[in-house]
Design an enzyme around this catalytic site. Structure first.
Site, PDB file in Angstrom:
ATOM      1  N   GLU A  66     -30.119  25.561 -29.892  1.00  0.00           N
ATOM      2  CA  GLU A  66     -29.917  24.304 -30.657  1.00  0.00           C
ATOM      3  C   GLU A  66     -30.962  24.178 -31.772  1.00  0.00           C
ATOM      4  OE1 GLU A  66     -27.358  22.197 -29.995  1.00  0.00           O
ATOM      5  OE2 GLU A  66     -26.758  22.861 -28.004  1.00  0.00           O
TER       6      GLU A  66
HETATM    7  C1  LIG Z   1     -29.071  32.011 -23.846  1.00  0.00           C
HETATM    8  C2  LIG Z   1     -28.676  31.727 -25.249  1.00  0.00           C
HETATM    9  C3  LIG Z   1     -27.501  31.029 -25.510  1.00  0.00           C
HETATM   10  C4  LIG Z   1     -27.107  30.801 -26.836  1.00  0.00           C
HETATM   11  N1  LIG Z   1     -25.896  30.201 -27.071  1.00  0.00           N
HETATM   12  C5  LIG Z   1     -25.410  30.178 -28.352  1.00  0.00           C
HETATM   13  C6  LIG Z   1     -24.056  29.753 -28.607  1.00  0.00           C
HETATM   14  O1  LIG Z   1     -23.336  29.342 -27.709  1.00  0.00           O
HETATM   15  N2  LIG Z   1     -23.601  29.830 -29.882  1.00  0.00           N
HETATM   16  C7  LIG Z   1     -24.372  30.262 -30.924  1.00  0.00           C
HETATM   17  O2  LIG Z   1     -23.889  30.288 -32.041  1.00  0.00           O
HETATM   18  N3  LIG Z   1     -25.664  30.663 -30.713  1.00  0.00           N
HETATM   19  C8  LIG Z   1     -26.189  30.641 -29.447  1.00  0.00           C
HETATM   20  N4  LIG Z   1     -27.476  31.076 -29.218  1.00  0.00           N
HETATM   21  C9  LIG Z   1     -28.284  31.540 -30.335  1.00  0.00           C
HETATM   22  C10 LIG Z   1     -29.464  30.646 -30.637  1.00  0.00           C
HETATM   23  O3  LIG Z   1     -29.020  29.465 -31.232  1.00  0.00           O
HETATM   24  C11 LIG Z   1     -30.427  31.448 -31.506  1.00  0.00           C
HETATM   25  O4  LIG Z   1     -31.016  32.415 -30.660  1.00  0.00           O
HETATM   26  C12 LIG Z   1     -31.491  30.600 -32.164  1.00  0.00           C
HETATM   27  O5  LIG Z   1     -30.922  29.759 -33.134  1.00  0.00           O
HETATM   28  C13 LIG Z   1     -32.583  31.440 -32.828  1.00  0.00           C
HETATM   29  O6  LIG Z   1     -32.049  32.439 -33.609  1.00  0.00           O
HETATM   30  P1  LIG Z   1     -32.553  33.959 -33.425  1.00  0.00           P
HETATM   31  O7  LIG Z   1     -32.440  34.280 -31.991  1.00  0.00           O
HETATM   32  O8  LIG Z   1     -31.837  34.818 -34.384  1.00  0.00           O
HETATM   33  O9  LIG Z   1     -34.077  33.904 -33.771  1.00  0.00           O
HETATM   34  P2  LIG Z   1     -34.714  34.034 -35.218  1.00  0.00           P
HETATM   35  O10 LIG Z   1     -34.032  33.110 -36.163  1.00  0.00           O
HETATM   36  O11 LIG Z   1     -34.820  35.463 -35.596  1.00  0.00           O
HETATM   37  O12 LIG Z   1     -36.162  33.468 -34.939  1.00  0.00           O
HETATM   38  C14 LIG Z   1     -37.228  34.250 -34.388  1.00  0.00           C
HETATM   39  C15 LIG Z   1     -38.516  33.431 -34.469  1.00  0.00           C
HETATM   40  O13 LIG Z   1     -38.807  33.144 -35.835  1.00  0.00           O
HETATM   41  C16 LIG Z   1     -38.903  31.753 -36.045  1.00  0.00           C
HETATM   42  N5  LIG Z   1     -38.334  31.431 -37.353  1.00  0.00           N
HETATM   43  C17 LIG Z   1     -37.125  31.759 -37.846  1.00  0.00           C
HETATM   44  N6  LIG Z   1     -36.968  31.255 -39.080  1.00  0.00           N
HETATM   45  C18 LIG Z   1     -38.091  30.580 -39.371  1.00  0.00           C
HETATM   46  C19 LIG Z   1     -38.536  29.831 -40.483  1.00  0.00           C
HETATM   47  N7  LIG Z   1     -37.777  29.605 -41.562  1.00  0.00           N
HETATM   48  N8  LIG Z   1     -39.763  29.312 -40.436  1.00  0.00           N
HETATM   49  C20 LIG Z   1     -40.549  29.475 -39.352  1.00  0.00           C
HETATM   50  N9  LIG Z   1     -40.187  30.153 -38.268  1.00  0.00           N
HETATM   51  C21 LIG Z   1     -38.976  30.709 -38.270  1.00  0.00           C
HETATM   52  C22 LIG Z   1     -38.117  31.116 -34.915  1.00  0.00           C
HETATM   53  O14 LIG Z   1     -38.544  29.789 -34.652  1.00  0.00           O
HETATM   54  C23 LIG Z   1     -38.403  32.078 -33.780  1.00  0.00           C
HETATM   55  O15 LIG Z   1     -39.614  31.745 -33.164  1.00  0.00           O
HETATM   56  C24 LIG Z   1     -27.921  31.250 -27.900  1.00  0.00           C
HETATM   57  C25 LIG Z   1     -29.111  31.924 -27.626  1.00  0.00           C
HETATM   58  C26 LIG Z   1     -29.490  32.174 -26.341  1.00  0.00           C
HETATM   59  C27 LIG Z   1     -30.753  32.936 -26.083  1.00  0.00           C
END
Ligand SMILES: Cc1cc2nc3c(=O)[nH]c(=O)nc-3n(C[C@H](O)[C@H](O)[C@H](O)COP(=O)(O)OP(=O)(O)OC[C@H]3O[C@@H](n4cnc5c(N)ncnc54)[C@H](O)[C@@H]3O)c2cc1C
Length: 603
Positions: free
Chosen positions: A410
């Site tokens: 979220e």
């Molecule tokens: C168990 C699980 C269920 C999920 N369910 C869904 C689902 O139903 N549908 C769906 O669409 N997604 C889902 N997700 C995805 C989830 O919403 C994303 O994992 C999340 O939004 C983070 O994206 P990412 O994993 O690509 O991390 P990244 O965006 O790569 O982030 C990695 C790190 O970098 C930081 N970061 C990234 N951008 C910035 C910035 N601009 N400034 C500072 N820090 C930053 C983040 O805070 C994080 O600490 C799920 C994930 C999990 C693990």
């Protein structure tokens, strides 16, 4: 809608910072109607019977059992609380929706994730953005649990940067359908869903577009294996691959290019519901932990008698109480805002969208605060269990693992921290929240000579409310100067944004807790609220510490010389207690009550 709601001026989102709120104007868990209490109790019964009793199956990655339990929840109407009656739901208000999210989430993060993905991001985009045909066709099936939904936004290369997805939607030559091709990742409920909300890009559009897609393996949809996850073991999470999946043009959600807006608004609602979903998890952890502490004997005494354990129990209970206070305050603001808009002639759909959007700042604040609380609470719960806490046979181990996801989905807590401050600054620039006036006043106050009059703090919370008003000044001082210094470039100064956000979060949560407790002390008597008063005071004490640290960090990062000295003096003045609370006594008082009740009994 009651005329009372219409005539009362309701705070706009973010205005809590610059306007005083009377305790009579906050909604609290103690204000639930009889109907809402019945809803809460039947949800609790469902959880005890269908989820808690089968805890081992959920831990054993029994995805089919999760789906079966979801369908049972649907039969009881629990999947359709927020869905309007004309589409097969119960059409209940936002507070009731929050209540169900809260109490259905206590037993396992697996079920709460599945429930949240289905009712929130899986169903809401259609109820909020769907046209009449789409709503009639899909929503009744989702509300009853006949169909289960999922939400496909994230991609391997598009996580926090959600609008950067590469999934494509290509219109067919005859203009009858779109052909979707791409890869989605981390999709909750993927393993058993019947319907997917999919976001894809048409041509080289700036923004993505939303589509309703039926899950049909014959139509180019394949799933990856179940992800091997740290926690939420029986929440199904898979990659979803679309290979020229045909979607009729009438299944586009809203308009072309509106997908990012849909995705973000669905997440706003999801965020405050996620906060609710972290509450009963904490109550259960506290119940288990205090029960264990009451029974576990070491050094010839139950470990609950040790101050070190009491401190943990007190902080865990306080966090939970604080989370409840903020979550239900904001939930009722949203509900009232929706009612006002409906009374003004908006459709329910439009009213709900705008109502939640109005409080997007509070939704982000709550998501961050309560997801961090639940992690703290489960971590301390595990510690109270000692070695047994580390055993997968005992409930703390899974609670600890399950709680970790809250900070990631979220919108990560980093993203939500920055959003909260960023949105507030934008609102100020648009003139929706007057930050400039109060910030200038704080600046002038800093130049003036402080009053040396001894304040009268004899009334309940007089000192605490005075302190909260001053903590708001810390935010105005720090954020006001930062905006002046960096203008629109402020968002590039992320560490500063994070520090400002910490202050904002603490202010909202502390104020909500004090107002709830003051309201209850006024109507039920101070004596009956003795523990709650102690929790409100303990939380404020902790909040002051966070604000001092974050405020100092921000000030020394961008102010120098006289300006820095003046702001640090202001920070000291704005965070000063006249009478320091005895936090050890407060914690002991709280823990003794929780121990005597053998659980958390403040909800
Ligand atoms: C168990 C699980 C269920 C999920 N369910 C869904 C689902 O139903 N549908 C769906 O669409 N997604 C889902 N997700 C995805 C989830 O919403 C994303 O994992 C999340 O939004 C983070 O994206 P990412 O994993 O690509 O991390 P990244 O965006 O790569 O982030 C990695 C790190 O970098 C930081 N970061 C990234 N951008 C910035 C910035 N601009 N400034 C500072 N820090 C930053 C983040 O805070 C994080 O600490 C799920 C994930 C999990 C693990």
């Amino acid at each position: 809608m009651s005329t009372e709601v219409a005539s009362k001026e309701i705070l706009r989102g973010g205005q809590f910072l610059v306007k005083e709120t009377s305790c009579d104007d906050v909604f609290t868990l103690e204000d639930l109607s009889e109907e809402q209490k019945m809803m809460r109790d039947s949800t609790k019964e469902f959880v005890d019977r269908e989820i808690w009793a089968h805890w081992e199956r959920f831990e054993g990655k029994d995805y089919a059992f999760t789906a079966e339990t979801m369908r049972k929840a649907g039969e009881l109407g629990l999947l359709g609380i927020a869905v309007p009656e004309e589409y097969g739901g119960m059409g209940m208000g936002f507070v009731s929706t929050m209540l169900v999210c809260d109490y259905i989430s206590g037993a396992t993060g697996s079920f709460s994730t599945s429930f949240g993905a289905h009712t929130g991001i899986g169903t809401m985009p259609i109820t909020l953005y769907g046209n009449e045909e789409q709503k009639k066709k899909y929503v009744p099936k989702l509300a009853s649990g006949e169909w289960l939904g999922s939400y496909c936004l994230t991609e391997p290369g598009a996580g926090s940067d959600a609008n950067s997805g590469k999934t494509k939607a290509v219109l067919s030559d005859d203009g009858k359908y779109y052909s979707i091709t791409g890869q989605k990742m981390w999709i909750s409920n993927a393993g058993f869903c019947n319907l997917l909300i999919v976001f894809a890009r048409i041509e080289d559009d700036k923004n993505i577009t939303g589509f309703i897609v039926e899950n049909d393996p014959e139509n180019g949809i394949t799933m990856g294996d179940e992800e091997k996850k740290l926690g939420i073991h029986s929440s199904s999470t898979r990659q979803v691959f679309f290979n020229e999946t045909k979607v009729p043009v009438e299944d586009m959600l809203s308009e072309r290019g509106n997908g990012f807006k849909i995705a973000m608004n669905a997440l706003n609602v999801g965020r405050i519901k996620l906060a609710a979903a972290c509450l009963d998890a904490q109550r259960r952890v506290i119940g288990e932990a205090v029960n264990y502490a009451n029974e576990r004997i070491q050094f010839k005494t139950p470990i609950i008698n040790f101050g070190a354990i009491k401190a943990k129990i007190a902080e865990m209970a306080t966090n939970t109480y604080v989370g409840e206070s903020g979550s239900y305050r904001a939930a009722k603001n949203i509900e009232d805002r929706i009612s006002i808009r409906v009374a003004e002639g908006n459709s329910h759909q439009e009213a709900e969208l705008k109502g939640v959007e109005e409080y997007a700042i509070e939704c982000s604040i709550l998501k961050v605060a309560v997801s961090e609380h639940v992690q703290f609470t489960s971590d301390e719960g595990l510690q109270i269990y000692g070695g047994m806490g580390y055993s997968a046979e005992a409930p703390m181990e899974s609670a600890w693992r399950d709680s970790r996801i809250g900070r990631i989905y979220e919108g990560t807590n980093e993203i939500n921290r920055m959003l909260a401050v960023g949105m507030l600054v934008k609102k100020a620039m648009k003139g929706h929240v007057d930050l400039l006036g109060p910030a200038t006043a704080v600046g002038e106050e800093l130049m003036g000579i402080p009053s040396f009059d001894a304040p009268d703090f004899s009334e309940l919370f007089a000192e605490e409310k005075d302190l909260v008003a001053r903590l708001k000044k810390v935010f105005l001082m720090v954020a006001g100067s930062a905006v002046q210094k960096f203008g629109p470039e402020l968002e590039k100064h992320q560490q500063l944004m994070m520090a400002a956000s910490n202050i904002l979060i603490e202010v909202y949560m502390a104020e909500s807790t004090i107002l709830r407790t003051e309201k209850n002390a006024k109507r039920f008597g101070e004596e009956s609220q003795a523990t709650q008063i102690a929790m409100a005071k303990l939380n404020l004490y902790n909040a002051v510490d966070v604000i001092l640290k974050s405020g100092k960090e921000a000030i020394v990062s961008f102010a120098e010389g006289d300006e820095q000295r003046m702001m640090l003096m202001g920070l000291k003045r704005f965070t000063k207690y006249t009478n320091n609370p005895n936090v050890v006594a407060l914690r002991t008082q709280i823990a003794d009550k929780v121990a005597a009740d053998n659980g958390y009994t403040f909800d």
